[in-house]
Motif scaffolding. Structure first.
Motif, mmCIF file in Angstrom:
data_model
loop_
_atom_site.group_PDB
_atom_site.id
_atom_site.type_symbol
_atom_site.label_atom_id
_atom_site.label_comp_id
_atom_site.label_asym_id
_atom_site.label_seq_id
_atom_site.Cartn_x
_atom_site.Cartn_y
_atom_site.Cartn_z
ATOM 1 N N PHE A 50 31.761 -0.887 18.993
ATOM 2 C CA PHE A 50 31.611 0.566 19.132
ATOM 3 C C PHE A 50 31.034 0.955 20.480
ATOM 4 C CE2 PHE A 50 31.870 -0.227 14.664
ATOM 5 C CZ PHE A 50 32.759 0.756 14.258
ATOM 6 N N VAL A 51 31.593 2.024 21.032
ATOM 7 C CA VAL A 51 31.100 2.577 22.299
ATOM 8 C C VAL A 51 31.039 4.095 22.153
ATOM 9 C CG1 VAL A 51 32.058 0.712 23.737
ATOM 10 C CG2 VAL A 51 33.456 2.723 23.241
ATOM 11 N N PRO A 52 30.250 4.761 23.002
ATOM 12 C CA PRO A 52 30.207 6.234 22.897
ATOM 13 C C PRO A 52 31.567 6.850 23.240
ATOM 14 C CG PRO A 52 28.357 5.409 24.180
ATOM 15 C CD PRO A 52 29.296 4.252 23.998
ATOM 16 N N PHE A 53 31.922 7.921 22.517
ATOM 17 C CA PHE A 53 33.155 8.682 22.826
ATOM 18 C C PHE A 53 33.002 9.275 24.218
ATOM 19 C CE2 PHE A 53 35.706 12.723 22.103
ATOM 20 C CZ PHE A 53 36.942 12.102 21.959
ATOM 21 N N ASN A 54 34.071 9.321 24.944
ATOM 22 C CA ASN A 54 34.107 9.922 26.292
ATOM 23 C C ASN A 54 33.406 9.094 27.357
ATOM 24 O OD1 ASN A 54 35.764 12.127 26.115
ATOM 25 N ND2 ASN A 54 34.158 13.509 25.405
ATOM 26 N N ASP A 55 33.127 7.826 27.092
ATOM 27 C CA ASP A 55 32.462 6.978 28.090
ATOM 28 C C ASP A 55 33.411 5.827 28.468
ATOM 29 O OD1 ASP A 55 30.882 5.302 29.576
ATOM 30 O OD2 ASP A 55 29.121 5.501 28.281
ATOM 31 N N LEU A 56 34.194 6.057 29.520
ATOM 32 C CA LEU A 56 35.192 5.052 29.935
ATOM 33 C C LEU A 56 34.539 3.767 30.411
ATOM 34 C CD1 LEU A 56 37.965 6.881 31.982
ATOM 35 C CD2 LEU A 56 38.223 5.623 29.829
ATOM 36 N N GLU A 57 33.398 3.934 31.110
ATOM 37 C CA GLU A 57 32.699 2.770 31.636
ATOM 38 C C GLU A 57 32.256 1.852 30.486
ATOM 39 O OE1 GLU A 57 32.697 1.800 34.660
ATOM 40 O OE2 GLU A 57 31.487 0.057 34.053
ATOM 41 N N ALA A 58 31.781 2.466 29.384
ATOM 42 C CA ALA A 58 31.339 1.677 28.225
ATOM 43 C C ALA A 58 32.519 0.910 27.618
ATOM 44 C CB ALA A 58 30.706 2.595 27.179
ATOM 45 N N VAL A 59 33.691 1.533 27.612
ATOM 46 C CA VAL A 59 34.874 0.836 27.081
ATOM 47 C C VAL A 59 35.194 -0.356 27.982
ATOM 48 C CG1 VAL A 59 37.319 1.038 26.469
ATOM 49 C CG2 VAL A 59 35.800 2.982 26.106
ATOM 50 N N ALA A 60 35.192 -0.107 29.295
ATOM 51 C CA ALA A 60 35.509 -1.198 30.245
ATOM 52 C C ALA A 60 34.541 -2.364 30.057
ATOM 53 C CB ALA A 60 35.455 -0.657 31.675
ATOM 54 N N GLN A 61 33.256 -2.044 29.856
ATOM 55 C CA GLN A 61 32.238 -3.089 29.652
ATOM 56 C C GLN A 61 32.462 -3.853 28.347
ATOM 57 O OE1 GLN A 61 29.402 -3.815 31.561
ATOM 58 N NE2 GLN A 61 30.245 -2.472 33.141
#
Ligand SMILES: Cc1ncc(COP(=O)(O)O)c(C=O)c1O
Length: 412
Positions: free
Chosen positions: A183-194
Motif C-alpha cells: 500500500f502507498v498513499p493515493f496521488n503519490d507517484l514517488e511512493a509507487v516508484a519506491q
C-alpha cells in the motif's frame, strides 16, 4: 446445534405493514452487517423513490451509483420482460448470444479486447487479481505476484478484495488477510516508484476514489502510473466499478486522462440494478486465462446481459454523455455557491455526476435533514457527502434537490 426447529410464522400478511413493522422484522432475521437508514422503499420511477407509507424522495444516491438510468427505466424493463419469457439461465457450459453481444459492445467502446462476466464489483476485482497473478506467473515466473494498491481505496468485501482495500477499518477481525498487496498513499507517484520491487506484478487503482470520499487523481498521476507500468512491465488495473458507465461524463473515467489500463473492472451501473460484474482486458493479457482458470455459474446470464446491452446502448450515446458533463458542471457550480455561504463546507469536488462535499464535521445530521425533507444522499468517511444521482436527472430536479440541501445545511 443441528436440532430441528419448529416451523416459524414469518408469513404475516404484507399488506398494511408500516415501515416500522418491516424494520422490526428485518432486525429479527437479517445478519446486521448494515447500518441501514430507517427507510423502507417499495417503488421507484426515474429519479424518485417511494416508501411504504407513500412518501416521495429524490434519489441522489441511486443505489450507490447503480441506477444510472434511474428507477424502472422503460427500455431496460422491456428488454428484461422480453428475455424472462425466452430463457433465464443456462450457465457458461453453453454460448449465450446476449453475453457475446455485450462483450462486443464493451470491447468496441473501450481499450479492451476481451471480457469476462461475473456478478458484482468484488467478484470482478477478484478476477482482475487472479488475472494479474497468472499473467505475471506465465511471463516472469512465480516470484512475481504483488499488487501495489492505494491507501483509502475500496475494492470489495471478499477476502482478496478486502486484502487489496487500503482501509484498515474494514480488515478488523478478518486476519490473516491474503498476502501479496503493498500500500502507498493515493496521488503519490514517488511512493509507487519506491514500492516497485522484483515481486511487483501490477498496480490497482480507482481513477477517482469513490468510497474513499470522491478523491480526485492529481494532474499527471494516472498518466504517471501508466509510465511506471510501461517502464517496469507491470499491469495497470483500473477499478471502474463506481466511475464507469457514464458516471463521470465519459463512458469510462480513464477516457478523461488520455491513457488506458491493461485491465478494467465494471459492475454497479452496468445492468442498472441487476447484479453483474465485468473484467475487461487486452487480448495479450486475457490470453493467459484458458478453460478452467476462472468461472462463474451465473456470470453473464441471458437476463442480466439483456439489461446491460440496453444500458450501454443508451449511456454510450455521445449526446447522453455530453449532457452528463453539462449537468455535472451545473450541479458542481451550484454546490460551490452553497460553499461560499456555509463555512462548514470545506471543499466541493468531483467529475460529471460523481460529486462530493467535504464538511468540517460529521455529515450524518445533514443526511437525516435531507431525508426528512425528501432527498436521499450518502455520507462516506464520516464527513463527506456524496451525490450520485441517476444520470438522466434534469436541471429542474437538481434545483429541487439543491433547495432541500440548502435548507438542511441551514437546519444543522
Ligand atoms: C470502486 C469499487 N470497487 C469495488 C466495489 C465492490 O463492489 P460490490 O459491492 O458490487 O462487490 C465497490 C463498491 O462500492 C466500489 O465502489
Amino acid at each position: 446445534m443441528g436440532t430441528v426447529q419448529p416451523q416459524k410464522e414469518h408469513q404475516e400478511s404484507t399488506t398494511n405493514l408500516t415501515s416500522q413493522n418491516w424494520m422490526e422484522r428485518g432486525q429479527r432475521v437479517l445478519i446486521p452487517t448494515y447500518a441501514r437508514q430507517p427507510l423502507v422503499l417499495v417503488r421507484g420511477q426515474g429519479v424518485r423513490v417511494w416508501d411504504v407509507e407513500g412518501r416521495e424522495y429524490l434519489d441522489f444516491i441511486a443505489g450507490i451509483s447503480v441506477c444510472n438510468l434511474g428507477h424502472v427505466h422503460p427500455q431496460v424493463s422491456a428488454a428484461l420482460n422480453r428475455q424472462v419469457q425466452e430463457l433465464v439461465h443456462v450457465s457458461n457450459l453453453y454460448h449465450i448470444p446476449n453475453q457475446i453481444e455485450l462483450a462486443e459492445r464493451l470491447t468496441d467502446l473501450s481499450f479492451a479486447e476481451r471480457a469476462f462476466f461475473c456478478n458484482s464489483g468484488a467478484e470482478a476485482n477478484e478476477g482482475a487479481i487472479k488475472l494479474c497473478r497468472r499473467y505475471a506467473y506465465e511471463r516472469f515466473g512465480p516470484e512475481r505476484y504483488q499488487l501495489i494498491c492505494m491507501h483509502n481505496s475500496f475494492h470489495g468485501r471478499t477476502l482478496a478484495t478486502l486484502s487489496a482495500t487500503g482501509q484498515e477499518k474494514f480488515w478488523q477481525g478478518f486476519a490473516p488477510l491474503l498476502p501479496g498487496f503493498a500500500f502507498v498513499p493515493f496521488n503519490d507517484l514517488e511512493a509507487v516508484a519506491q514500492a516497485i520491487n522484483p515481486s511487483t506484478a501490477a498496480i490497482l487503482v480507482e481513477p477517482i476514489q469513490g468510497e474513499g470520499g470522491v478523491q480526485m487523481p492529481a494532474p499527471g498521476y494516472l498518466e504517471g502510473l501508466r509510465q511506471l507500468c510501461d517502464r517496469h512491465e507491470l499491469l495497470l488495473v483500473f477499478d471502474e466499478v463506481q466511475t464507469g458507465m457514464g458516471r463521470t461524463g465519459k463512458l469510462f473515467a480513464y477516457e478523461h486522462f488520455g491513457i488506458a489500463p491493461d485491465i478494467m473492472t465494471l459492475a454497479k451501473a452496468l445492468a442498472n440494478g441487476l447484479p453483474i460484474g465485468c473484467l475487461l482486458a487486452t487480448d495479450q493479457v486475457a490470453q493467459v486465462f484458458g478453460p478452467g482458470s476462472h468461472a462463474s455459474t451465473f456470470g453473464g446470464g441471458p437476463v442480466v446481459t439483456a439489461a446491460a446491452g440496453t444500458v450501454i446502448d443508451i449511456i454510450s450515446q455521445p449526446t447522453f454523455l455530453a449532457e452528463v458533463r453539462e449537468k455535472g458542471e451545473y450541479f458542481k457550480t451550484r454546490l460551490q455557491q452553497l460553499q461560499a455561504r456555509h463555512d462548514l463546507i470545506k471543499q466541493v469536488r468531483g467529475l460529471g455526476l460523481m460529486l462530493a462535499m467535504e464538511l468540517d464535521r460529521d455529515g450524518g445530521p445533514i443526511v437525516l435533514a435531507c431525508r426528512e425533507r425528501g432527498a436521499l444522499i450518502n455520507c462516506t468517511q464520516g464527513n463527506i457527502l456524496r451525490f450520485l444521482p441517476p444520470l438522466l436527472v434534469t436541471r429542474d430536479e437538481i434545483d429541487q434537490f439543491l433547495t432541500i440541501l440548502a435548507e438542511a445545511l441551514k437546519a444543522v
